[in-house]
Scaffold this active site. Structure first.
Site, PDB file in Angstrom:
ATOM      1  N   THR A 116      11.096  21.964  10.932  1.00 18.20           N
ATOM      2  CA  THR A 116      11.688  22.726  10.139  1.00 18.20           C
ATOM      3  C   THR A 116      12.028  22.121   8.986  1.00 18.20           C
ATOM      4  O   THR A 116      12.528  20.752   9.259  1.00 18.20           O
ATOM      5  CB  THR A 116      12.492  23.861  10.850  1.00 18.20           C
ATOM      6  OG1 THR A 116      13.539  23.168  11.477  1.00 18.20           O
ATOM      7  CG2 THR A 116      11.733  24.654  11.824  1.00 18.20           C
ATOM      8  N   HIS A 136      21.910  26.884  17.927  1.00 15.80           N
ATOM      9  CA  HIS A 136      21.163  25.741  18.615  1.00 15.80           C
ATOM     10  C   HIS A 136      22.069  24.344  18.854  1.00 15.80           C
ATOM     11  O   HIS A 136      23.327  24.396  18.805  1.00 15.80           O
ATOM     12  CB  HIS A 136      20.262  25.177  17.499  1.00 15.80           C
ATOM     13  CG  HIS A 136      19.030  26.083  17.358  1.00 15.80           C
ATOM     14  ND1 HIS A 136      19.121  27.122  16.686  1.00 15.80           N
ATOM     15  CD2 HIS A 136      17.920  25.772  17.713  1.00 15.80           C
ATOM     16  CE1 HIS A 136      17.835  27.685  16.506  1.00 15.80           C
ATOM     17  NE2 HIS A 136      17.150  26.839  17.655  1.00 15.80           N
ATOM     18  N   LYS A 146      20.570  19.584  16.118  1.00  8.41           N
ATOM     19  CA  LYS A 146      19.378  19.966  15.161  1.00  8.41           C
ATOM     20  C   LYS A 146      20.116  19.857  13.633  1.00  8.41           C
ATOM     21  O   LYS A 146      21.330  20.094  13.364  1.00  8.41           O
ATOM     22  CB  LYS A 146      19.461  21.572  15.222  1.00  8.41           C
ATOM     23  CG  LYS A 146      18.404  22.211  14.565  1.00  8.41           C
ATOM     24  CD  LYS A 146      18.068  23.653  15.038  1.00  8.41           C
ATOM     25  CE  LYS A 146      17.023  24.363  14.061  1.00  8.41           C
ATOM     26  NZ  LYS A 146      15.840  23.692  14.181  1.00  8.41           N
TER      27      LYS A 146
END
Length: 233
Positions: free
Chosen positions: A73, A131, A135
């Site tokens: 992502t 998260h 991340k």
């Protein structure tokens, strides 16, 4: 199948174990130090790399006529470019913000809920995602997918991390050590609240879904997503 792992961090290593358990072998283990890719002995590529390298990894796979799936992502400003590139080269490409079976069911529940309640102005909406601290992107790709599905199925027109108006879906991103991934969609009014939540207990579900997607895309041409793989919706 012979699988190229484009990204050999924590997720790459779990995908490797799951793939081998399912009878596959690993042809490439590419990390941040890898300078070139040789796809001559590869059936499919799985990209869990960095936002800065995902686009080049995907294009290299398509150029080599190797189907590629990506769970990276933070690069989606180039997504439409990749779709055009894949179609032009007659390749095979699948992107998912989350490969977990449970999350993809959660996506479908989110779409239905948005259709049912999203046009009632008494309900205020926010999405919360949590998260691990390693991340790199925020908000998560999964949170963005949830927001975009809501926008397509309700009165909301945009999403933002700093909410600006009633038509904007607010996303809150939190980072806590060793949290694989939690996503909460909350509709709140003065009289009640409606909340749906998905909590990942570990990364096994993401890895298994990625390998299942790799098995599915073999010998196909086109641009796909996990709804195609799982025949959801």
């Amino acid at each position: 199948m012979k699988i190229a792992l484009l990204g050999y961090g924590r997720m790459g290593k779990i995908i490797e174990r799951v793939a081998i358990e399912r009878g596959h072998s690993i042809s490439i283990k590419a990390d941040s130090k890898t300078t070139s890719l040789n796809f001559s002995d590869t059936d499919v590529a799985i990209d869990f790399s960095l936002p800065s390298t995902a686009v080049s990894n995907i294009k290299a796979s398509i150029d080599a006529k190797v189907p590629v799936i990506s769970g990276t992502t933070g690069w989606l400003e180039s997504y439409e470019d990749i779709v055009s590139y894949c179609n032009e080269k007659k390749g095979a490409f699948l992107y998912a913000s989350n490969f977990s079976l449970g999350v993809n069911i959660f996506f479908e529940v989110n779409r239905v809920l948005a259709k049912l309640i999203g046009n009632y102005s008494d309900y205020k909406l926010n999405i919360e995602e949590i998260h691990h601290t390693k991340k790199l992107d925020a908000p998560s790709g999964t949170a963005i997918s949830l927001a975009e599905d809501i926008i397509q199925n309700s009165k909301f027109t945009n999403w933002a991390m700093d909410k600006t108006n009633a038509d904007t879906v607010k996303i809150e991103a939190k980072r806590i050590v060793d949290v694989p991934g939690t996503h909460i969609v909350n509709y709140d009014s003065e009289v009640d609240s409606i909340e749906i939540k998905h909590t990942a207990h570990n990364r096994e579900g993401f890895a298994l879904g990625a390998v299942i997607a790799a098995e599915w895309i073999a010998n196909k041409k086109g641009v796909f997503n996990m709804k195609d793989v799982l025949n959801i919706g």
